[in-house]
Scaffold this active site. Structure first.
Site, short mmCIF file in Angstrom:
data_model
loop_
_atom_site.label_atom_id
_atom_site.label_comp_id
_atom_site.label_asym_id
_atom_site.label_seq_id
_atom_site.Cartn_x
_atom_site.Cartn_y
_atom_site.Cartn_z
N GLY A 1 17.73 44.43 51.74
CA GLY A 1 19.01 43.99 51.16
C GLY A 1 20.18 44.56 51.93
O GLY A 1 20.45 45.76 51.88
N GLY B 1 23.33 48.69 50.74
CA GLY B 1 22.35 48.62 51.83
C GLY B 1 23.04 48.71 53.18
O GLY B 1 22.61 49.45 54.08
N LYS C 1 24.27 58.47 33.23
CA LYS C 1 25.09 57.41 33.83
C LYS C 1 24.93 56.11 33.03
O LYS C 1 25.90 55.39 32.79
CB LYS C 1 24.68 57.21 35.29
CG LYS C 1 25.64 56.37 36.08
CD LYS C 1 25.37 56.43 37.57
CE LYS C 1 26.33 55.49 38.30
NZ LYS C 1 25.74 54.84 39.45
N ASN D 1 31.37 49.84 29.89
CA ASN D 1 31.41 48.56 30.63
C ASN D 1 31.36 47.32 29.73
O ASN D 1 32.18 46.40 29.90
CB ASN D 1 30.31 48.52 31.69
CG ASN D 1 30.55 49.56 32.78
OD1 ASN D 1 31.21 50.57 32.55
ND2 ASN D 1 30.01 49.32 33.95
P1 NAP Z 1 24.88 43.59 46.53
O1 NAP Z 1 26.11 43.83 47.32
O2 NAP Z 1 24.79 42.36 45.68
O3 NAP Z 1 23.64 43.59 47.54
C1 NAP Z 1 22.34 43.26 47.16
C2 NAP Z 1 21.66 42.67 48.38
O4 NAP Z 1 20.29 42.48 48.10
C3 NAP Z 1 22.21 41.30 48.80
O5 NAP Z 1 22.58 41.38 50.16
C4 NAP Z 1 21.04 40.36 48.61
O6 NAP Z 1 20.92 39.35 49.57
C5 NAP Z 1 19.89 41.33 48.79
N1 NAP Z 1 18.60 40.84 48.29
C6 NAP Z 1 18.27 40.43 47.06
N2 NAP Z 1 16.96 40.06 47.01
C7 NAP Z 1 16.48 40.25 48.25
C8 NAP Z 1 15.21 40.07 48.85
N3 NAP Z 1 14.17 39.61 48.15
N4 NAP Z 1 15.06 40.36 50.16
C9 NAP Z 1 16.09 40.81 50.89
N5 NAP Z 1 17.33 41.03 50.38
C10 NAP Z 1 17.51 40.74 49.08
O7 NAP Z 1 24.55 44.80 45.56
P2 NAP Z 1 25.06 46.32 45.67
O8 NAP Z 1 26.45 46.39 45.13
O9 NAP Z 1 24.78 46.88 47.02
O10 NAP Z 1 24.13 46.99 44.58
C11 NAP Z 1 22.78 47.37 44.81
C12 NAP Z 1 22.38 48.33 43.69
O11 NAP Z 1 23.14 49.54 43.85
C13 NAP Z 1 22.72 47.80 42.28
O12 NAP Z 1 21.74 48.19 41.37
C14 NAP Z 1 24.05 48.49 41.97
O13 NAP Z 1 24.26 48.65 40.57
C15 NAP Z 1 23.82 49.84 42.65
N6 NAP Z 1 25.09 50.52 42.98
C16 NAP Z 1 26.06 49.87 43.70
C17 NAP Z 1 27.22 50.55 44.04
C18 NAP Z 1 28.31 49.88 44.85
O14 NAP Z 1 29.37 50.47 45.03
N7 NAP Z 1 28.12 48.69 45.37
C19 NAP Z 1 27.41 51.87 43.61
C20 NAP Z 1 26.42 52.50 42.88
C21 NAP Z 1 25.24 51.81 42.56
P3 NAP Z 1 21.97 38.16 49.80
O15 NAP Z 1 23.07 38.78 50.61
O16 NAP Z 1 21.18 37.16 50.56
O17 NAP Z 1 22.41 37.73 48.44
#
Ligand code: NAP
Length: 305
Positions: free
Chosen positions: A9, A14, A184, A192
């Site tokens: 991801g 990521g 958390k 939220n």
């Molecule tokens: P995000 O930006 O939506 O990224 C998720 C990624 O996963 C997307 O790029 C998506 O691909 C990819 N994905 C989904 N299924 C897949 C698969 N089968 N194979 C390969 N890639 C796949 O999400 P995020 O914000 O990084 O969040 C990830 C987790 O971290 C969540 O649980 C979130 O709550 C947690 N988190 C996030 C933050 C933050 O600041 N962002 C902070 C703390 C915790 P596509 O691009 O193709 O859709």
């Protein structure tokens, strides 16, 4: 054992982890959703990391799950609902003793991953860092924070832990990772969903403190009864501190709903309600909140689980 970091991801977190690891010369490979996403990425040719006014580029190799080659270390950086299906696709490639680092918010997805990959070591993470995608393959590092990693089944520090310090990823090995994740989750449940239902910034909840306090009391009771008493300590006070400290922010769930993105409700409020039912703890306020949130998501055409 290979020292490559495979990253499932290339979304916000990521990409943030991938760029920082690549910057210090660690071997990193991105695993993208499908051939179409891989072709998109290859056309861009690189990930872009934006930190304040500084922009840097990293030509990190990428592949799909169907590529060949064993995986020894996998950072699972999908949303909670995509984690287990994403790992399931990689099962044939997981080497014996493979380690999975699970970045998902909330609880429940970690157990789903452990169920599909019973022979892998699952390391849970709780992150307060903030990042968002400005564009495909471009991530903004929006909020400095910290990462706690831990393995409820095995207290031993992973051999690669210093990679994180080398890469400037602030992290600590935690022996009470479940307590952190529950705390958390409880803060998330108290704040939220109400920001979605009242359509407000976190600070808007100062006008609904009675509702917030009642939820805080139920959550504290649930934590004490489900074996997480430390996560319940002074929960009320912390909920209010977080509301005040983040008064001008829109919660992640509010932002997801506004952008018509699927929320992680199943692994947050949904997990709290399911745990309460399993332990026979009455949580009428949380259940009513869950029903109101499900109705609100359904009315907007968004998944409610
Ligand atoms: P995000 O930006 O939506 O990224 C998720 C990624 O996963 C997307 O790029 C998506 O691909 C990819 N994905 C989904 N299924 C897949 C698969 N089968 N194979 C390969 N890639 C796949 O999400 P995020 O914000 O990084 O969040 C990830 C987790 O971290 C969540 O649980 C979130 O709550 C947690 N988190 C996030 C933050 C933050 O600041 N962002 C902070 C703390 C915790 P596509 O691009 O193709 O859709």
């Amino acid at each position: 054992m290979s020292s490559t970091w495979h990253i499932l991801g290339a979304g916000s977190l990521g990409s943030l982890w991938a760029c920082r690891l690549a910057r210090t010369g660690k071997a990193v490979r991105l695993i993208l959703r499908d051939e179409r996403r891989l072709a998109d990425y290859q056309a861009a040719g690189r990930l872009t990391l934006v930190e304040q006014a500084h922009t840097s580029h990293f030509a990190i190799p990428a592949e799909t799950a169907g590529a060949a080659g064993p995986i020894h270390r996998l950072l699972v950086a999908c949303k909670a609902y995509d984690a287990a299906p994403g790992v399931a696709q990689l099962l044939p490639r997981l080497a014996p003793g493979a380690e999975l680092v699970l970045l998902q918010n909330g609880l429940g997805s970690q157990d789903e991953v452990a169920e599909v990959a019973p022979h892998a070591r699952c390391i849970f993470a709780s992150s307060t860092e903030g990042a968002f995608r400005e564009d495909d393959w471009q991530v903004r590092f929006a909020g400095h924070g910290f990462n706690w990693l831990g393995d409820p089944a095995n207290p031993a520090l992973p051999a690669w832990f210093d990679d994180l310090h080398d890469a400037g990823i602030p992290a600590q090995w935690s022996l009470d990772i479940l307590t952190r994740l529950w705390r958390k989750l409880a803060l998330n449940c108290a704040i939220n969903p109400l920001t979605v239902l009242h359509g407000c910034q976190n600070g808007g909840l100062l006008g609904h403190l009675g509702e917030v306090e009642a939820l805080g009391a139920e959550l504290a009771e649930l934590l004490r009864r489900c074996g997480q008493p430390e996560a319940a300590l002074e929960l009320d006070e912390e909920i209010q501190r977080v509301i005040l400290a983040t008064a001008a922010n829109y919660s992640s769930m509010y932002q997801d709903v506004r952008a018509s993105r699927r929320t992680e409700i199943h692994y947050l409020l949904g997990h709290a309600c399911r745990t309460a039912a399993r332990h026979g703890v009455a949580v009428p306020g949380l259940e009513q909140l869950h029903r109101r949130l499900v109705d609100s998501l359904t009315a907007r055409g968004l998944p409610s689980a």
